[in-house]
Design a protein around this motif. Structure first.
Motif, PDB file in Angstrom:
ATOM      1  N   THR A 148       0.819  -1.183  -0.080  1.00 41.57           N
ATOM      2  CA  THR A 148      -0.014   0.022  -0.165  1.00 41.57           C
ATOM      3  C   THR A 148       0.762   1.378   0.044  1.00 41.57           C
ATOM      4  O   THR A 148       0.551   2.049  -0.591  1.00 41.57           O
ATOM      5  N   ARG A 149       1.945   1.220   0.804  1.00 41.80           N
ATOM      6  CA  ARG A 149       2.893   2.600   0.898  1.00 41.80           C
ATOM      7  C   ARG A 149       3.534   2.824  -0.334  1.00 41.80           C
ATOM      8  O   ARG A 149       3.816   3.745  -0.854  1.00 41.80           O
ATOM      9  N   ILE A 150       3.831   1.650  -1.021  1.00 38.93           N
ATOM     10  CA  ILE A 150       4.728   1.647  -2.156  1.00 38.93           C
ATOM     11  C   ILE A 150       3.822   2.355  -3.189  1.00 38.93           C
ATOM     12  O   ILE A 150       4.217   3.086  -3.955  1.00 38.93           O
ATOM     13  N   LYS A 151       2.447   1.787  -3.424  1.00 42.60           N
ATOM     14  CA  LYS A 151       1.641   2.326  -4.467  1.00 42.60           C
ATOM     15  C   LYS A 151       1.260   3.880  -3.855  1.00 42.60           C
ATOM     16  O   LYS A 151       1.141   4.628  -4.682  1.00 42.60           O
ATOM     17  N   LEU A 152       1.297   4.210  -2.828  1.00 37.84           N
ATOM     18  CA  LEU A 152       0.990   5.384  -2.296  1.00 37.84           C
ATOM     19  C   LEU A 152       2.153   6.328  -2.889  1.00 37.84           C
ATOM     20  O   LEU A 152       1.691   7.574  -3.283  1.00 37.84           O
ATOM     21  N   LEU A 153       3.327   6.232  -2.643  1.00 38.97           N
ATOM     22  CA  LEU A 153       4.328   6.883  -3.122  1.00 38.97           C
ATOM     23  C   LEU A 153       4.335   7.121  -4.377  1.00 38.97           C
ATOM     24  O   LEU A 153       4.849   8.025  -4.962  1.00 38.97           O
ATOM     25  N   ALA A 154       3.909   5.854  -5.209  1.00 40.26           N
ATOM     26  CA  ALA A 154       4.056   6.163  -6.545  1.00 40.26           C
ATOM     27  C   ALA A 154       2.744   7.190  -7.362  1.00 40.26           C
ATOM     28  O   ALA A 154       3.034   7.990  -7.930  1.00 40.26           O
ATOM     29  N   GLU A 155       1.640   7.416  -6.397  1.00 37.24           N
ATOM     30  CA  GLU A 155       0.664   8.191  -6.649  1.00 37.24           C
ATOM     31  C   GLU A 155       0.899   9.634  -6.368  1.00 37.24           C
ATOM     32  O   GLU A 155       0.545  10.503  -7.175  1.00 37.24           O
ATOM     33  N   LEU A 156       2.010   9.615  -5.580  1.00 36.11           N
ATOM     34  CA  LEU A 156       2.156  11.197  -4.907  1.00 36.11           C
ATOM     35  C   LEU A 156       3.407  11.546  -5.657  1.00 36.11           C
ATOM     36  O   LEU A 156       4.013  12.750  -5.341  1.00 36.11           O
ATOM     37  N   ALA A 157       3.398  11.444  -6.919  1.00 34.72           N
ATOM     38  CA  ALA A 157       4.387  12.252  -7.587  1.00 34.72           C
ATOM     39  C   ALA A 157       3.826  13.657  -7.836  1.00 34.72           C
ATOM     40  O   ALA A 157       4.668  14.394  -8.235  1.00 34.72           O
ATOM     41  N   GLN A 158       2.762  13.756  -7.924  1.00 38.31           N
ATOM     42  CA  GLN A 158       1.984  15.004  -8.042  1.00 38.31           C
ATOM     43  C   GLN A 158       1.002  15.175  -6.730  1.00 38.31           C
ATOM     44  O   GLN A 158       0.603  14.088  -6.178  1.00 38.31           O
ATOM     45  N   THR A 205      -6.670  13.001   0.227  1.00 41.20           N
ATOM     46  CA  THR A 205      -6.840  11.654   0.579  1.00 41.20           C
ATOM     47  C   THR A 205      -7.997  10.831  -0.338  1.00 41.20           C
ATOM     48  O   THR A 205      -8.087   9.627  -0.343  1.00 41.20           O
ATOM     49  N   GLY A 206      -8.853  11.829  -0.280  1.00 39.39           N
ATOM     50  CA  GLY A 206     -10.032  11.331  -0.930  1.00 39.39           C
ATOM     51  C   GLY A 206      -9.811  10.830  -2.820  1.00 39.39           C
ATOM     52  O   GLY A 206     -10.123   9.722  -2.834  1.00 39.39           O
ATOM     53  N   GLU A 207      -9.130  11.598  -3.270  1.00 35.80           N
ATOM     54  CA  GLU A 207      -8.359  11.045  -4.421  1.00 35.80           C
ATOM     55  C   GLU A 207      -7.618   9.850  -4.382  1.00 35.80           C
ATOM     56  O   GLU A 207      -7.816   9.028  -5.315  1.00 35.80           O
ATOM     57  N   LEU A 208      -6.773   9.892  -3.349  1.00 35.04           N
ATOM     58  CA  LEU A 208      -5.973   8.492  -3.237  1.00 35.04           C
ATOM     59  C   LEU A 208      -6.805   7.362  -2.986  1.00 35.04           C
ATOM     60  O   LEU A 208      -6.615   6.002  -3.421  1.00 35.04           O
ATOM     61  N   ALA A 209      -7.812   7.557  -2.120  1.00 36.09           N
ATOM     62  CA  ALA A 209      -8.761   6.268  -1.777  1.00 36.09           C
ATOM     63  C   ALA A 209      -9.455   5.860  -2.895  1.00 36.09           C
ATOM     64  O   ALA A 209      -9.574   4.856  -3.283  1.00 36.09           O
ATOM     65  N   GLN A 210     -10.116   6.879  -3.808  1.00 31.48           N
ATOM     66  CA  GLN A 210     -10.517   6.369  -5.394  1.00 31.48           C
ATOM     67  C   GLN A 210      -9.455   5.818  -6.147  1.00 31.48           C
ATOM     68  O   GLN A 210      -9.926   4.741  -6.588  1.00 31.48           O
ATOM     69  N   ARG A 211      -8.396   6.214  -6.325  1.00 30.83           N
ATOM     70  CA  ARG A 211      -7.431   5.598  -7.352  1.00 30.83           C
ATOM     71  C   ARG A 211      -6.958   4.214  -6.679  1.00 30.83           C
ATOM     72  O   ARG A 211      -6.575   3.196  -7.622  1.00 30.83           O
ATOM     73  N   ARG A 216      -1.777  22.793   2.899  1.00 34.64           N
ATOM     74  CA  ARG A 216      -3.276  23.291   3.028  1.00 34.64           C
ATOM     75  C   ARG A 216      -3.764  24.349   1.937  1.00 34.64           C
ATOM     76  O   ARG A 216      -2.964  25.145   1.902  1.00 34.64           O
ATOM     77  N   ARG A 217      -4.518  23.908   1.134  1.00 33.52           N
ATOM     78  CA  ARG A 217      -4.994  24.913   0.021  1.00 33.52           C
ATOM     79  C   ARG A 217      -6.573  25.280   0.532  1.00 33.52           C
ATOM     80  O   ARG A 217      -7.461  24.451   0.221  1.00 33.52           O
ATOM     81  N   SER A 218      -6.905  26.277   1.067  1.00 36.69           N
ATOM     82  CA  SER A 218      -8.115  26.499   1.695  1.00 36.69           C
ATOM     83  C   SER A 218      -8.766  25.532   2.309  1.00 36.69           C
ATOM     84  O   SER A 218      -7.860  25.189   3.429  1.00 36.69           O
ATOM     85  N   ARG A 219      -9.702  24.615   2.158  1.00 35.76           N
ATOM     86  CA  ARG A 219     -10.235  23.510   3.145  1.00 35.76           C
ATOM     87  C   ARG A 219      -9.760  22.170   2.517  1.00 35.76           C
ATOM     88  O   ARG A 219     -10.065  21.127   3.170  1.00 35.76           O
ATOM     89  N   THR A 220      -8.657  22.236   1.608  1.00 36.27           N
ATOM     90  CA  THR A 220      -8.285  21.017   1.120  1.00 36.27           C
ATOM     91  C   THR A 220      -6.572  20.949   1.675  1.00 36.27           C
ATOM     92  O   THR A 220      -5.996  21.672   1.634  1.00 36.27           O
ATOM     93  N   VAL A 221      -6.454  19.473   2.045  1.00 34.54           N
ATOM     94  CA  VAL A 221      -5.019  19.009   2.387  1.00 34.54           C
ATOM     95  C   VAL A 221      -4.481  18.405   1.184  1.00 34.54           C
ATOM     96  O   VAL A 221      -5.124  17.118   0.886  1.00 34.54           O
ATOM     97  N   LEU A 222      -3.320  18.607   0.717  1.00 34.01           N
ATOM     98  CA  LEU A 222      -2.709  17.968  -0.193  1.00 34.01           C
ATOM     99  C   LEU A 222      -1.256  17.102   0.092  1.00 34.01           C
ATOM    100  O   LEU A 222      -0.663  17.791   0.807  1.00 34.01           O
TER     101      LEU A 222
END
Length: 333
Positions: free
Chosen positions: A267-277, A281-287, A312-318
């Protein structure tokens, strides 16, 4: 080979479940039957707990004998998706006497120790049985609780997150491909074909069983290396149970409880791959087809290790991956 004749109706009633007590039994069974699949950390902690707390009866019963059968009452049937520890322990302690007698008789006379010279049941078990089935059930429940608290309790939150993530991932596969196709993917020795769920035994096993059922329970395990059939219910069994199959969780690292090893895992390997950009949390959960809670748990560990940053961007955490080395000394639980 175990054959569970479900038919289309029974297949529709297949469900997933998990329990902290299941993890204890799986660890004990692996320790007795195939200790090499366990990392040294788990073996060391399990052996020390059994020895220092004098949990001999639990070790004898949960480990099974040369035939590989361990009585199933140590793994009570879960009423819902996730059972709590106290409920499961109460189920063990109040197992009907006829069920205890049935399973221990099967272990001693058939499935486990057999009747050949040199395979007599351990005296510890015989002595406990002389005190009655109610004593055996209550004593096993007490020893199970001590073992779980000593070995598994500190690591249950991360273990639970892995198991929940595994079930969530398979739920996504079911939505896309159906339950029948998903069952065929759970474990190499698990097969669904023409209305029948088959659990293939080891090549050295000659055990054969065929039974009819109208439901089945699938339980993920971080300690199982293959699908294992539990709760065999031939005609006439007292207090019959729903067939239960333990299968290896997809994130089956069987990690020893150490700080640095928490970073290892699919799971963490996949997360790191997705976090190139940057992603939420919601986007990662869907992907990744995982729950937001599971994603959040893994992100917190990666963030403390210095592998991801959050803004943090407004109410969103990236979250986004950082090209730095992990701070193993102070970043991990």
């Amino acid at each position: 080979m175990i054959r569970i004749n479900l038919g289309a109706h029974g297949l529709g009633r297949v469900r997933f479940a998990m329990s902290p007590l299941d993890a204890a039994k799986d660890l004990l069974f692996a320790l007795a039957r195939s200790p090499r699949v366990l990392r040294a950390g788990w073996r060391k902690q399990a052996v020390e707990a059994l020895s220092e707390r004098q949990l001999g009866l639990l070790a004898v019963v949960a480990g099974g004998g040369p035939g590989g059968y361990a009585p199933d009452f140590l793994r009570p049937e879960p009423a819902g998706f996730q059972a709590d520890l106290d409920t499961a322990l109460h189920q063990v302690a109040t197992t009907p006497s006829e069920r205890i007698r049935y399973e221990l008789t099967a272990a001693i006379g058939g499935h486990s120790w057999g009747q050949t010279v040199g395979q007599r049941p351990p005296q510890l078990l015989l002595t406990a049985m002389d005190r009655g089935e109610e004593y055996v059930a209550q004593r096993i429940a007490v020893e199970l609780e001590q073992f779980w608290c000593a070995v598994l309790a500190p690591h249950w939150p991360s273990m639970r997150a892995r198991l929940e993530g595994d079930v969530a991932a398979w739920a996504s596969v079911i939505a896309r491909h159906g339950i029948a196709d998903t069952v065929n993917r759970l474990a190499p020795n698990l097969e669904w074909h023409d209305g029948t769920l088959k659990v293939h035994s080891l090549a050295t096993s000659s055990h054969r069983l065929s039974l009819d059922a109208d439901a089945a329970i699938l339980v993920p395990s971080v300690f199982a290396g293959r699908a294992i059939f539990c709760a065999a219910e031939p005609p006439g069994a007292p207090a019959p149970r729903t067939p239960l199959i333990v299968y290896p969780a997809a994130q089956n690292d069987c990690l020893p409880p150490s700080r640095g090893d928490e970073l290892i895992g699919t799971t963490r390997i996949k997360l790191l791959a997705e976090l190139a950009q940057p992603r939420t949390t919601g986007e990662l959960a869907q992907r990744l087809y995982l729950s937001p809670a599971t994603i959040s748990y893994h992100l917190q560990i990666l963030h403390r290790a210095g592998l991801v940053q959050r803004t943090r961007r407004s109410r969103t955490v990236l979250y986004q991956r950082l090209a730095t080395k992990p701070r193993l000394a102070d970043g991990l639980e």
